[in-house]
Design a protein around this motif. Structure first.
Motif, mmCIF file in Angstrom:
data_model
loop_
_atom_site.group_PDB
_atom_site.id
_atom_site.type_symbol
_atom_site.label_atom_id
_atom_site.label_comp_id
_atom_site.label_asym_id
_atom_site.label_seq_id
_atom_site.Cartn_x
_atom_site.Cartn_y
_atom_site.Cartn_z
ATOM 1 N N ILE A 245 1.051 -1.185 0.033
ATOM 2 C CA ILE A 245 0.018 -0.107 0.168
ATOM 3 C C ILE A 245 0.795 1.127 0.170
ATOM 4 O O ILE A 245 0.692 2.224 -0.785
ATOM 5 N N VAL A 246 1.945 1.313 0.875
ATOM 6 C CA VAL A 246 2.758 2.211 0.927
ATOM 7 C C VAL A 246 3.597 2.562 -0.383
ATOM 8 O O VAL A 246 3.718 3.712 -0.825
ATOM 9 N N ALA A 247 3.931 1.453 -0.862
ATOM 10 C CA ALA A 247 4.846 1.236 -2.137
ATOM 11 C C ALA A 247 4.106 2.150 -3.249
ATOM 12 O O ALA A 247 4.605 2.871 -3.885
ATOM 13 N N ARG A 248 2.871 1.605 -3.366
ATOM 14 C CA ARG A 248 1.854 2.474 -4.495
ATOM 15 C C ARG A 248 1.720 3.697 -4.218
ATOM 16 O O ARG A 248 1.612 4.575 -5.263
ATOM 17 N N THR A 249 1.324 4.257 -3.148
ATOM 18 C CA THR A 249 1.338 5.623 -2.799
ATOM 19 C C THR A 249 2.522 6.398 -3.169
ATOM 20 O O THR A 249 2.417 7.261 -3.648
ATOM 21 N N PHE A 250 3.478 5.951 -2.810
ATOM 22 C CA PHE A 250 4.720 6.331 -3.000
ATOM 23 C C PHE A 250 4.937 6.620 -4.371
ATOM 24 O O PHE A 250 5.625 7.678 -4.951
ATOM 25 N N ALA A 251 4.935 5.606 -5.253
ATOM 26 C CA ALA A 251 4.913 5.769 -6.535
ATOM 27 C C ALA A 251 4.004 6.562 -7.325
ATOM 28 O O ALA A 251 4.608 7.255 -8.340
ATOM 29 N N ALA A 252 3.017 6.626 -6.721
ATOM 30 C CA ALA A 252 1.940 7.677 -7.203
ATOM 31 C C ALA A 252 2.296 9.073 -7.085
ATOM 32 O O ALA A 252 2.382 10.084 -7.910
ATOM 33 N N ARG A 253 3.024 9.346 -5.884
ATOM 34 C CA ARG A 253 3.598 10.427 -5.592
ATOM 35 C C ARG A 253 4.662 10.962 -6.525
ATOM 36 O O ARG A 253 4.555 12.084 -6.740
ATOM 37 N N SER A 256 3.377 12.082 -9.935
ATOM 38 C CA SER A 256 2.958 13.265 -9.825
ATOM 39 C C SER A 256 3.638 14.517 -9.843
ATOM 40 O O SER A 256 3.185 15.782 -10.074
ATOM 41 N N GLY A 257 5.068 14.115 -9.606
ATOM 42 C CA GLY A 257 5.886 15.190 -9.689
ATOM 43 C C GLY A 257 6.180 15.711 -8.197
ATOM 44 O O GLY A 257 6.959 16.954 -8.089
ATOM 45 N N ALA A 258 5.829 15.019 -7.191
ATOM 46 C CA ALA A 258 5.661 15.850 -5.729
ATOM 47 C C ALA A 258 7.083 16.123 -5.368
ATOM 48 O O ALA A 258 7.203 16.818 -4.694
ATOM 49 N N PHE A 259 7.985 15.230 -5.826
ATOM 50 C CA PHE A 259 9.224 15.484 -5.313
ATOM 51 C C PHE A 259 10.364 15.848 -6.217
ATOM 52 O O PHE A 259 11.643 15.641 -6.320
ATOM 53 N N GLY A 260 9.842 16.456 -7.397
ATOM 54 C CA GLY A 260 10.731 16.940 -8.574
ATOM 55 C C GLY A 260 11.956 17.821 -8.309
ATOM 56 O O GLY A 260 12.949 17.727 -8.902
ATOM 57 N N THR A 261 11.507 18.637 -7.240
ATOM 58 C CA THR A 261 12.667 19.732 -6.957
ATOM 59 C C THR A 261 13.455 19.356 -5.712
ATOM 60 O O THR A 261 14.375 19.961 -5.214
ATOM 61 N N HIS A 272 12.498 4.906 -10.274
ATOM 62 C CA HIS A 272 10.984 4.744 -10.597
ATOM 63 C C HIS A 272 10.615 4.830 -12.017
ATOM 64 O O HIS A 272 10.163 4.479 -12.956
ATOM 65 N N ALA A 273 11.547 6.093 -12.794
ATOM 66 C CA ALA A 273 11.409 6.173 -14.074
ATOM 67 C C ALA A 273 11.948 5.276 -14.652
ATOM 68 O O ALA A 273 11.328 4.793 -15.892
ATOM 69 N N GLY A 274 13.195 4.332 -14.426
ATOM 70 C CA GLY A 274 13.583 3.618 -15.081
ATOM 71 C C GLY A 274 12.895 2.422 -14.744
ATOM 72 O O GLY A 274 12.799 1.368 -15.970
ATOM 73 N N ALA A 275 12.107 2.072 -14.008
ATOM 74 C CA ALA A 275 11.419 0.893 -13.753
ATOM 75 C C ALA A 275 10.296 0.798 -14.592
ATOM 76 O O ALA A 275 9.708 -0.337 -14.944
#
Length: 277
Positions: A245-253, A256-261, A272-275
């Motif tokens: 559950i946490v892994a799926r939510t993390f991947a979705a975040r 979404s670009g939430a950690f882009g900066t 995650h991009a490579g996966a």
């Protein structure tokens, strides 16, 4: 909460007493007639109870501050280990000053204060309440130090309970996320976990700590919400499910670009991009 014991005259020590949780707990307990003294690294002029300045990472300062507090109270019936700090700490990076700070305050600070209070608590047949965290059982990304410190805090509570259980009750309380300055440094690093945690009201945490402190029967573990009770059950009995559950939510975040900066998140974002390629 009519089933709770009368708090009139109860002698209480709260750590982190000048923070969000500590101030709210102090107000509620004094309103119920308890006598409360706090410890905090940075007392405030408008604290609702007397607060003694104390750095919980200082092996010598803690016993002295506890002795001063108990001198004012004339003993001790209840210790609330509330002090805690958070901050960005990805598990894949070597531990540095930030990791050591969180472990020293959240775990060892709790240990230092509790140890200094043991003789008085045994004499009064008192209680200890540990303000732990949902992350003691369900880890979130980028916050390895906080989760590790809180899980270790619970392990310490378990040992303390076994050693002192003939005379002292020990309860762990498991809040989820409450809006407070503890999240500021993580957000400033671009690692906000908005969207991965459901925020709960401060009042619910305070009510649960009061139940832990004043219930007629000592409770071992207390989640602060119904959702928290489900999470605690799943994390303990179906940990692989909670991981998914946490892994799926993390991947979705991440998508979404939430950690882009966030520089600290860059390796995870790249993986995650490579996966997905």
């Amino acid at each position: 909460m009519s089933s709770l014991r009368d708090a009139t005259g109860l002698r209480v020590l709260i750590t982190g007493a000048s923070g969000t949780f500590g101030r709210a707990l102090a107000r509620e307990l004094t309103g119920r007639g308890a006598r409360v003294v706090g410890l905090d690294v940075a007392p405030r002029d408008d604290d609702p109870v007397p607060v003694i300045a104390c750095d919980l990472t200082d092996d010598d300062a803690v016993p002295a501050a506890v002795a001063t507090a108990m001198g004012r109270l004339g003993g001790l019936d209840l210790l609330i280990n509330n002090a805690g700090v958070g901050g960005p700490a990805p598990a894949e990076l070597a531990p540095g000053a930030e990791v050591r700070r969180q472990l020293d305050i959240n775990l060892l600070g709790t240990w230092r204060v509790s140890a200094a209070c043991v003789p008085a608590l045994v004499a009064s047949r008192g209680r200890v309440v540990m303000v732990a965290s949902r992350m003691a059982v369900m880890q979130l990304p980028f916050a390895a130090a906080y989760g590790a410190s809180k899980r270790a805090m619970v392990a310490y509570a378990d040992a303390l309970r076994l050693e002192l259980g003939t005379h002292v009750g020990v309860t762990c309380v498991y809040p989820s996320a409450v809006r407070s300055p503890i999240h500021d440094s993580t957000a400033a690093a671009g690692l906000s976990l908005e969207g991965m945690s459901s925020y709960e009201p401060l009042e619910g945490v305070v009510d649960t700590v009061l139940r832990a402190a004043l219930s007629r029967r000592t409770r071992r573990d207390l989640p602060t919400t119904r959702r928290g009770a489900v999470e605690l059950f799943l994390a303990r009995h179906l940990p692989a499910l909670t991981d998914r559950i946490v892994a799926r939510t993390f991947a979705a975040r991440i998508r979404s670009g939430a950690f882009g900066t966030a520089e600290l998140a860059a390796p995870a974002v790249e993986r995650h991009a490579g996966a997905g390629a």
